[in-house]
Design an enzyme around this catalytic site. Structure first.
Site, PDB file in Angstrom:
ATOM      1  CE  LYS A  78      -4.010  -2.103  -0.026  1.00 43.63           C
ATOM      2  NZ  LYS A  78      -3.681  -3.510  -0.139  1.00 43.63           N
TER       3      LYS A  78
HETATM    4  C1  LIG Z   1      -9.843  -2.852  -1.558  1.00 40.26           C
HETATM    5  C2  LIG Z   1      -9.241  -3.564  -0.377  1.00 40.26           C
HETATM    6  N1  LIG Z   1      -9.926  -3.621   0.768  1.00 40.26           N
HETATM    7  C3  LIG Z   1      -9.434  -4.229   1.860  1.00 40.26           C
HETATM    8  C4  LIG Z   1      -8.209  -4.850   1.836  1.00 40.26           C
HETATM    9  C5  LIG Z   1      -7.713  -5.542   3.055  1.00 40.26           C
HETATM   10  O1  LIG Z   1      -6.578  -4.894   3.573  1.00 40.26           O
HETATM   11  P1  LIG Z   1      -5.686  -5.602   4.691  1.00 40.26           P
HETATM   12  O2  LIG Z   1      -4.759  -6.537   3.993  1.00 40.26           O
HETATM   13  O3  LIG Z   1      -4.962  -4.462   5.354  1.00 40.26           O
HETATM   14  O4  LIG Z   1      -6.613  -6.301   5.619  1.00 40.26           O
HETATM   15  C6  LIG Z   1      -7.447  -4.815   0.665  1.00 40.26           C
HETATM   16  C7  LIG Z   1      -6.135  -5.464   0.631  1.00 40.26           C
HETATM   17  O5  LIG Z   1      -5.453  -5.566  -0.340  1.00 40.26           O
HETATM   18  C8  LIG Z   1      -7.976  -4.176  -0.479  1.00 40.26           C
HETATM   19  O6  LIG Z   1      -7.299  -4.122  -1.631  1.00 40.26           O
END
Ligand SMILES: Cc1ncc(COP(=O)(O)O)c(C=O)c1O
Length: 390
Positions: A188
């Site tokens: 990210k």
């Molecule tokens: C659009 C979206 N929402 C939620 C998430 C979940 O993030 P995390 O890995 O921090 O839980 C991601 C992860 O890539 C994502 O791309």
């Protein structure tokens, strides 16, 4: 021009970790306090100040943030939450934690963020919330989404996993809706390895989410081993173990300090891609809304099948042969076996998302890419367009 021999591989992503990031983590290791503590508080305060929001609550992932958000609004069994099919499974899976139903909807044909008209069409008396996803860092049509939510008594929880820092109508994403969830996963725009942040202006929601992120304990229970803490605490609810550590937060603080500079470099790279690729018939480049500031987490091109003799997968293979890593964001949720078996979704149901999926390629886009790296990607795409022209 022949394909470039893959002498050095340009990965799809490399996190931007510099000396100050390394030193900040090492400093925490030396303090003797490595789990949730003062660094998490510093990171939360700095994040809240950056966005101009009352509360920032650090958590272990964006998935945890979304889960805590749905808990805080009191999502119930059989409730429905509307969200785009074009997202990562985390956005929808959290809804199922409550035995509630993820109502998938299609995306807009120009920007590929959730289509407000499609949301409107799928409302029922059981609709409880909307989770717009700022795909790739481009904010959704928030004015329309807010209007739908207001008209129908729904809560908006923004999935801003891709959208730090981004703006909609001059306001930072993270300040617009009752709750916003950010991700600090390794790929990210701001990373703590794994991690997330919840932002809200509502005190009651903040109190609930702070407590539920750490076992439903009262707010300062994390201090119980510190000189200023007390061994006594209350457990008011059965909560979760979703806290961020000081090791991760140290990285968060240093990353946050350079987040605008990192965004500027990504925007510069996006511009270079745009200028070079928009003239090629083989690809469509992203269209940006006029009232937004893009976070440029992803730069996604769409191939034009009528202009190329090879498909998306072959273009990815050709890029790989040139030593260039890419990714696909996303396989729409309704194409996965779980969403078909459990919720009855089927292929063909969301044509805009499916067409996008069949044609999309996410190009490398990160601050440590050199102009030469960007040039290699452009050259490889030009070469493919030329060699496989239809
Ligand atoms: C659009 C979206 N929402 C939620 C998430 C979940 O993030 P995390 O890995 O921090 O839980 C991601 C992860 O890539 C994502 O791309």
């Amino acid at each position: 021009m022949a394909s470039r021999a893959a002498t050095k591989f340009l990965p799809f992503h490399i996190p931007c970790i510099e000396e100050d990031d390394v030193n900040a983590v090492v400093d925490v290791l030396r303090t003797g306090w490595i789990t949730t503590g003062p660094k998490v508080a510093d990171f939360e305060n700095a994040f809240a100040t950056f966005l101009g929001v009352r509360h920032a609550i650090a958590v272990s992932s964006c998935t945890a943030a979304l889960h805590l958000a749905l808990d805080a609004i009191g999502l119930d069994e059989n409730d429905e939450v509307l969200l785009p099919t074009l997202t990562f499974t985390a956005t929808a899976e959290v809804v199922t934690y409550f035995k509630a139903k993820p109502i998938l909807v299609d995306c807009e044909p120009t920007y590929f963020t959730i289509d407000p008209k499609a949301v409107d069409a799928r409302l029922t008396p059981r609709s409880r919330g909307i989770i717009p996803v700022h795909l790739g860092g481009q904010p959704c049509a928030m004015t329309d989404i807010r209007a739908i939510a207001d008209r129908n008594g729904l809560t908006v929880i923004e999935d801003a996993a891709h959208a730090f820092p981004a703006k909609y109508d001059g306001q930072y994403i993270g300040t617009l809706s009752p709750i916003t969830a950010f991700s600090f996963y390794a790929t990210k725009t701001l990373t703590t390895g794994e991690g997330g942040m919840i932002t809200t202006d509502e005190d009651a929601l903040a109190v609930r989410m702070r407590s539920m992120r750490l076992h439903g304990m009262n707010a300062d229970a994390w201090k119980r081993y510190a000189a200023t803490g007390s061994w006594r605490y209350d457990v008011a609810e059965a909560g979760y173990k979703y806290n961020l550590t000081d090791l991760q937060a140290a990285l968060g603080v240093t990353q946050l300090a350079k987040s605008l500079a990192m965004r500027q470099r990504r925007a510069e790279i996006a511009r270079k891609y745009e200028i070079a690729l928009r003239g090629l018939n083989a690809y469509e480049t992203p269209t940006c809304k006029s009232n937004i500031e893009h976070a440029w987490h992803l730069y996604v091109i769409l191939i034009r099948p009528q202009r190329l003799r090879i498909g998306r997968d072959e273009v990815i293979t050709e890029l790989k042969k040139c030593g260039i890593g890419t990714a696909v964001h996303f396989i729409p949720l309704h194409l996965f076996s779980y969403y078909q078996k459990r919720w009855g979704y089927r292929p063909g149901q969301f044509p805009v998302a499916e067409d996008y999926f069949n044609r999309c390629i996410s190009l490398p886009l990160y601050p440590t890419m050199t102009d030469e790296d960007v040039g290699l990607v452009i050259e490889a795409l030009e070469d493919i367009a030329y060699r496989f022209e239809a």
